[in-house]
Design an enzyme around this catalytic site. Structure first.
Site, PDB file in Angstrom:
ATOM      1  N   SER A  14       0.843  -1.050  -0.163  1.00 40.07           N
ATOM      2  CA  SER A  14       0.137   0.006  -0.083  1.00 40.07           C
ATOM      3  C   SER A  14       0.872   1.257  -0.023  1.00 40.07           C
ATOM      4  O   SER A  14       1.949   1.516   0.575  1.00 40.07           O
ATOM      5  CB  SER A  14      -0.862  -0.227   0.969  1.00 40.07           C
ATOM      6  OG  SER A  14      -1.616   1.324   1.200  1.00 40.07           O
ATOM      7  N   LYS A  60      -4.343  -6.492   3.305  1.00 36.94           N
ATOM      8  CA  LYS A  60      -4.173  -5.519   2.430  1.00 36.94           C
ATOM      9  C   LYS A  60      -5.912  -5.144   1.923  1.00 36.94           C
ATOM     10  O   LYS A  60      -6.122  -4.039   1.969  1.00 36.94           O
ATOM     11  CB  LYS A  60      -3.675  -5.639   1.175  1.00 36.94           C
ATOM     12  CG  LYS A  60      -3.598  -4.781   0.131  1.00 36.94           C
ATOM     13  CD  LYS A  60      -3.049  -3.568   0.451  1.00 36.94           C
ATOM     14  CE  LYS A  60      -3.249  -2.041  -0.599  1.00 36.94           C
ATOM     15  NZ  LYS A  60      -3.580  -2.295  -1.816  1.00 36.94           N
ATOM     16  N   HIS A  83      -7.186  -3.301   4.853  1.00 36.42           N
ATOM     17  CA  HIS A  83      -6.801  -1.894   4.887  1.00 36.42           C
ATOM     18  C   HIS A  83      -7.442  -1.176   3.832  1.00 36.42           C
ATOM     19  O   HIS A  83      -7.913   0.154   4.407  1.00 36.42           O
ATOM     20  CB  HIS A  83      -5.510  -2.064   4.442  1.00 36.42           C
ATOM     21  CG  HIS A  83      -4.656  -0.688   4.075  1.00 36.42           C
ATOM     22  ND1 HIS A  83      -5.184  -0.247   2.703  1.00 36.42           N
ATOM     23  CD2 HIS A  83      -3.887   0.240   4.437  1.00 36.42           C
ATOM     24  CE1 HIS A  83      -4.175   1.049   2.541  1.00 36.42           C
ATOM     25  NE2 HIS A  83      -3.745   1.151   3.711  1.00 36.42           N
ATOM     26  N   ASN A  84      -7.897  -1.542   2.794  1.00 35.01           N
ATOM     27  CA  ASN A  84      -8.583  -0.825   1.710  1.00 35.01           C
ATOM     28  C   ASN A  84      -9.913  -0.445   2.138  1.00 35.01           C
ATOM     29  O   ASN A  84     -10.383   0.543   2.134  1.00 35.01           O
ATOM     30  CB  ASN A  84      -8.603  -1.446   0.437  1.00 35.01           C
ATOM     31  CG  ASN A  84      -7.242  -1.443  -0.448  1.00 35.01           C
ATOM     32  OD1 ASN A  84      -6.183  -1.151   0.366  1.00 35.01           O
ATOM     33  ND2 ASN A  84      -7.067  -1.362  -1.585  1.00 35.01           N
ATOM     34  N   GLU A 136      -9.958   2.030   4.675  1.00 30.25           N
ATOM     35  CA  GLU A 136      -9.684   3.551   3.908  1.00 30.25           C
ATOM     36  C   GLU A 136     -11.086   3.983   3.292  1.00 30.25           C
ATOM     37  O   GLU A 136     -11.304   5.146   3.394  1.00 30.25           O
ATOM     38  CB  GLU A 136      -8.856   3.166   2.877  1.00 30.25           C
ATOM     39  CG  GLU A 136      -8.350   4.132   1.830  1.00 30.25           C
ATOM     40  CD  GLU A 136      -7.548   3.847   0.746  1.00 30.25           C
ATOM     41  OE1 GLU A 136      -6.381   2.926   0.897  1.00 30.25           O
ATOM     42  OE2 GLU A 136      -7.962   4.072  -0.710  1.00 30.25           O
TER      43      GLU A 136
HETATM   44  P1  NDP Z   1      -0.893  -2.336 -14.343  1.00 30.79           P
HETATM   45  O1  NDP Z   1      -1.902  -3.068 -13.351  1.00 30.79           O
HETATM   46  O2  NDP Z   1      -1.354  -1.346 -15.073  1.00 30.79           O
HETATM   47  O3  NDP Z   1      -0.593  -3.660 -15.141  1.00 30.79           O
HETATM   48  C1  NDP Z   1       0.483  -3.524 -15.983  1.00 30.79           C
HETATM   49  C2  NDP Z   1       1.690  -4.495 -16.112  1.00 30.79           C
HETATM   50  O4  NDP Z   1       1.191  -5.671 -16.295  1.00 30.79           O
HETATM   51  C3  NDP Z   1       2.581  -4.009 -17.196  1.00 30.79           C
HETATM   52  O5  NDP Z   1       4.096  -4.471 -16.769  1.00 30.79           O
HETATM   53  C4  NDP Z   1       1.919  -5.197 -18.151  1.00 30.79           C
HETATM   54  O6  NDP Z   1       3.027  -5.600 -19.254  1.00 30.79           O
HETATM   55  C5  NDP Z   1       1.872  -6.165 -17.159  1.00 30.79           C
HETATM   56  N1  NDP Z   1       1.102  -7.454 -17.749  1.00 30.79           N
HETATM   57  C6  NDP Z   1      -0.290  -7.353 -17.832  1.00 30.79           C
HETATM   58  N2  NDP Z   1      -0.859  -8.518 -18.596  1.00 30.79           N
HETATM   59  C7  NDP Z   1       0.213  -9.236 -18.531  1.00 30.79           C
HETATM   60  C8  NDP Z   1       0.588 -10.540 -19.069  1.00 30.79           C
HETATM   61  N3  NDP Z   1      -0.680 -11.233 -19.462  1.00 30.79           N
HETATM   62  N4  NDP Z   1       1.727 -11.107 -19.182  1.00 30.79           N
HETATM   63  C9  NDP Z   1       2.684 -10.378 -18.404  1.00 30.79           C
HETATM   64  N5  NDP Z   1       2.667  -9.285 -18.158  1.00 30.79           N
HETATM   65  C10 NDP Z   1       1.499  -8.772 -18.288  1.00 30.79           C
HETATM   66  O7  NDP Z   1       0.431  -1.980 -13.588  1.00 30.79           O
HETATM   67  P2  NDP Z   1       0.350  -0.859 -12.215  1.00 30.79           P
HETATM   68  O8  NDP Z   1       1.860  -0.893 -12.122  1.00 30.79           O
HETATM   69  O9  NDP Z   1      -0.491  -0.034 -12.192  1.00 30.79           O
HETATM   70  O10 NDP Z   1       0.144  -2.038 -11.015  1.00 30.79           O
HETATM   71  C11 NDP Z   1       0.894  -3.342 -10.881  1.00 30.79           C
HETATM   72  C12 NDP Z   1       0.078  -4.063  -9.867  1.00 30.79           C
HETATM   73  O11 NDP Z   1       0.099  -3.342  -8.631  1.00 30.79           O
HETATM   74  C13 NDP Z   1      -1.336  -4.308  -9.913  1.00 30.79           C
HETATM   75  O12 NDP Z   1      -1.802  -5.607  -9.627  1.00 30.79           O
HETATM   76  C14 NDP Z   1      -2.057  -3.376  -9.307  1.00 30.79           C
HETATM   77  O13 NDP Z   1      -3.531  -3.718  -8.897  1.00 30.79           O
HETATM   78  C15 NDP Z   1      -1.119  -3.126  -8.075  1.00 30.79           C
HETATM   79  N6  NDP Z   1      -1.298  -1.664  -7.553  1.00 30.79           N
HETATM   80  C16 NDP Z   1      -1.069  -1.486  -6.337  1.00 30.79           C
HETATM   81  C17 NDP Z   1      -1.309  -0.146  -5.974  1.00 30.79           C
HETATM   82  C18 NDP Z   1      -0.960   0.125  -4.648  1.00 30.79           C
HETATM   83  O14 NDP Z   1      -0.966   1.325  -4.010  1.00 30.79           O
HETATM   84  N7  NDP Z   1      -0.750  -0.890  -3.864  1.00 30.79           N
HETATM   85  C19 NDP Z   1      -1.581   1.102  -6.837  1.00 30.79           C
HETATM   86  C20 NDP Z   1      -1.710   0.673  -8.127  1.00 30.79           C
HETATM   87  C21 NDP Z   1      -1.430  -0.464  -8.392  1.00 30.79           C
HETATM   88  P3  NDP Z   1       3.091  -4.943 -20.612  1.00 30.79           P
HETATM   89  O15 NDP Z   1       4.030  -3.517 -20.339  1.00 30.79           O
HETATM   90  O16 NDP Z   1       3.643  -5.726 -21.438  1.00 30.79           O
HETATM   91  O17 NDP Z   1       1.650  -4.660 -21.025  1.00 30.79           O
END
Ligand code: NDP
Length: 476
Positions: free
Chosen positions: A128, A182, A185-186, A189
């Site tokens: 988070s 987590k 936590h949300n 929030e």
């Molecule tokens: P995204 O959720 O937008 O995911 C994009 C990434 O996933 C890219 O690197 C993409 O690769 C890869 N991807 C998607 N599909 C595949 C696949 N089939 N095979 C391989 N790679 C794949 O990225 P974020 O950085 O926003 O978030 C990453 C994770 O973190 C998510 O699970 C999200 O829910 C979580 N998150 C957590 C937050 C927090 O505050 N904790 C905030 C935001 C997100 P490519 O570039 O090749 O498309």
């Protein structure tokens, strides 16, 4: 050169986490399905530490010291499953695969069970703090085997936020425990933000402008309500519409709240576990109602009631009452959320340390707040069935509860909706009541469905022969 840790997924979260690791001195292997993203990280941030970029997953895996430590930060759901499928044949027993995405804890339990026979450790980890947290130090909630934590714990602890030298990262329990914590936590929030919204609505109803309300939140942030969300509330309240110099930003934002689903998961899961998280449920529902545009349109035309004006004689006294209501409701949301974690821990055999949970939420994450230090200290002095029984909490609630009631009463009279404050107060009154209305429920259930009841003065289950002679019969 070998890498000490690997990160898969170079979108905003993964790249920031990898940069955080590199800045802390780790040699980080990085990989992304689309190679350009990997190249971009090295081009823009390569000077921040040691990055080993790879465009081939097998080479990425080979570059890592054993046992391998790999953090996946990819799109939750199918993205995670796709990466797992591709990478597990390349790994060896003892290697640690971390899912740092926002996975549903049930999916994590399934994936962990599927992977366990291979000897690879699967670690569902809640992270988070958003993108800034990922870069500068998030709150990290890992779940998995104890061996896996020995391998990955030191890395995660080093990159996490810290309070007084203590990392905001701790082992939460096996399989889905990290993602569960987590999720809750949300949920908290959601409740926290709903209470803040209600406090603002009440201040507005009492005639405060957004700027005046911003001053109030700012002053609250110097006291017991000190928290990230209260701090940023004053910033949002003070902001002007970037397209105008006179209008408040708040007045041009559509009054329809969005959500991505973790709040709903928290409520659904609590319903299944038989735990009351009414404050979180109220917050999720409040967002749903806000976005139900046709319903609200009809309601505005068809339904009558008071005009949301609260006349106050002593403005400061009213503000202080709202402060006390906000603090009390917030405590109830934490009590309910922690109860959900405690119940799930018993159900799924997780050894969750509630004090640790409070401890790692003190910094890095969105709900970071001064209250969490108090919660940590209270759990350190003994286990609690509910946070509400903690000595300093119950004393403060005793002081606040009259103000809390006044605020809810004034809101109801004026027609200001306060589903968060009022559900929190109902919970408080429910758990302290010697008798609720459950006896009548049991009586009704016995009459129409022979569902039986238990007596206060005897063991066993009983049933009244309602349609016959009216006699009581033992039913077990
Ligand atoms: P995204 O959720 O937008 O995911 C994009 C990434 O996933 C890219 O690197 C993409 O690769 C890869 N991807 C998607 N599909 C595949 C696949 N089939 N095979 C391989 N790679 C794949 O990225 P974020 O950085 O926003 O978030 C990453 C994770 O973190 C998510 O699970 C999200 O829910 C979580 N998150 C957590 C937050 C927090 O505050 N904790 C905030 C935001 C997100 P490519 O570039 O090749 O498309």
């Amino acid at each position: 050169q070998t890498a000490e840790v690997g990160v898969i997924g170079m979108a905003v979260m993964g790249s920031n986490l990898a940069r955080n690791m590199a800045r802390k001195g780790f040699r980080v292997a990085i990989y992304n399905r689309t190679a350009s993203r990997t190249n971009e990280v090295v081009a823009k941030h390569g000077d921040e530490g040691t990055f080993l970029p790879f465009h081939d997953l097998a080479n990425f895996v080979t570059s890592l010291e054993r046992p391998r430590r790999i953090v996946m930060m990819v799109k939750a759901g199918r993205g995670t499953d796709a990466v797992i499928k591709e990478i597990t044949p390349l790994l060896q027993p003892g290697d640690v695969l971390v899912d740092g995405g926002n996975a549903y804890f049930g999916d994590t339990r399934r994936r962990e069970a599927e992977i366990r026979p291979t000897g690879i450790h699967y670690v569902g980890t809640g992270i988070s703090g958003g993108e800034v947290g990922a870069l500068e130090g998030p709150s990290i909630m890992p779940g998995g085997s104890t061996e896996s934590y020995e391998a990955i714990g030191p890395v995660l602890e080093k990159i996490s936020a810290h309070v007084d030298g203590e990392p905001c990262c701790a082992w939460m329990g096996t399989d889905g425990a990290g993602h569960f914590v987590k999720m809750v936590h949300n949920g908290i929030e959601y409740a926290d933000m709903q209470f803040i919204g209600e406090a603002h609505a009440l201040l507005s109803a009492a005639g405060l402008s957004n700027a005046e309300a911003a001053d109030v939140f700012e002053s609250w942030n110097h006291g017991d309500l000190n928290s990230y969300l209260v701090e940023i509330t004053s910033r949002v309240l003070r902001a002007k519409d970037p397209r105008s110099t006179v209008t408040d930003l708040l007045d041009v934002i559509r009054d329809e709240a969005g959500m991505k689903g973790t709040g709903t998961w928290t409520v659904q899961t609590a319903l299944e576990l038989g735990v009351d998280v009414s404050t979180i449920s109220a917050a999720v529902s409040a967002r749903s109602v806000s976005s139900a545009v046709p319903l609200r349109k009809i309601g505005q035309q068809a339904l009558t009631g008071p005009q949301r004006i609260i006349t106050v004689e002593d403005r400061q006294a009213f503000i202080d009452d709202v402060r006390d209501a906000l603090w009390s409701a917030k405590v109830v949301a934490y009590a309910q959320g922690l109860d959900e974690i405690r119940t799930a821990a018993a159900e799924y055999h997780w050894e969750v340390d509630m004090g640790q949970v409070a401890s790692i939420w003190r910094a890095g994450c969105i709900i970071r707040a001064r209250l969490l230090q108090r919660i940590k200290d209270e759990y350190a002095s003994g286990d609690l069935t509910t946070l509400l029984e903690a000595p300093s909490v119950k004393a403060e609630l005793a002081r606040c509860q009259q103000a809390w009631r006044r605020v809810v009463a004034r809101a109801v009279e004026a027609g200001v909706p306060v589903p968060g404050f009022s559900s929190a107060l109902s919970y408080y009154d429910q758990v302290r009541a010697p008798r609720l209305n459950a006896a009548l429920t049991q009586g009704l259930r016995d009459l129409f469905g022979a569902h039986t009841y238990r007596r206060v003065d005897d063991e066993g289950s009983w049933h009244v022969n309602w349609s016959g002679d009216g006699r009581e019969v033992r039913a077990d």
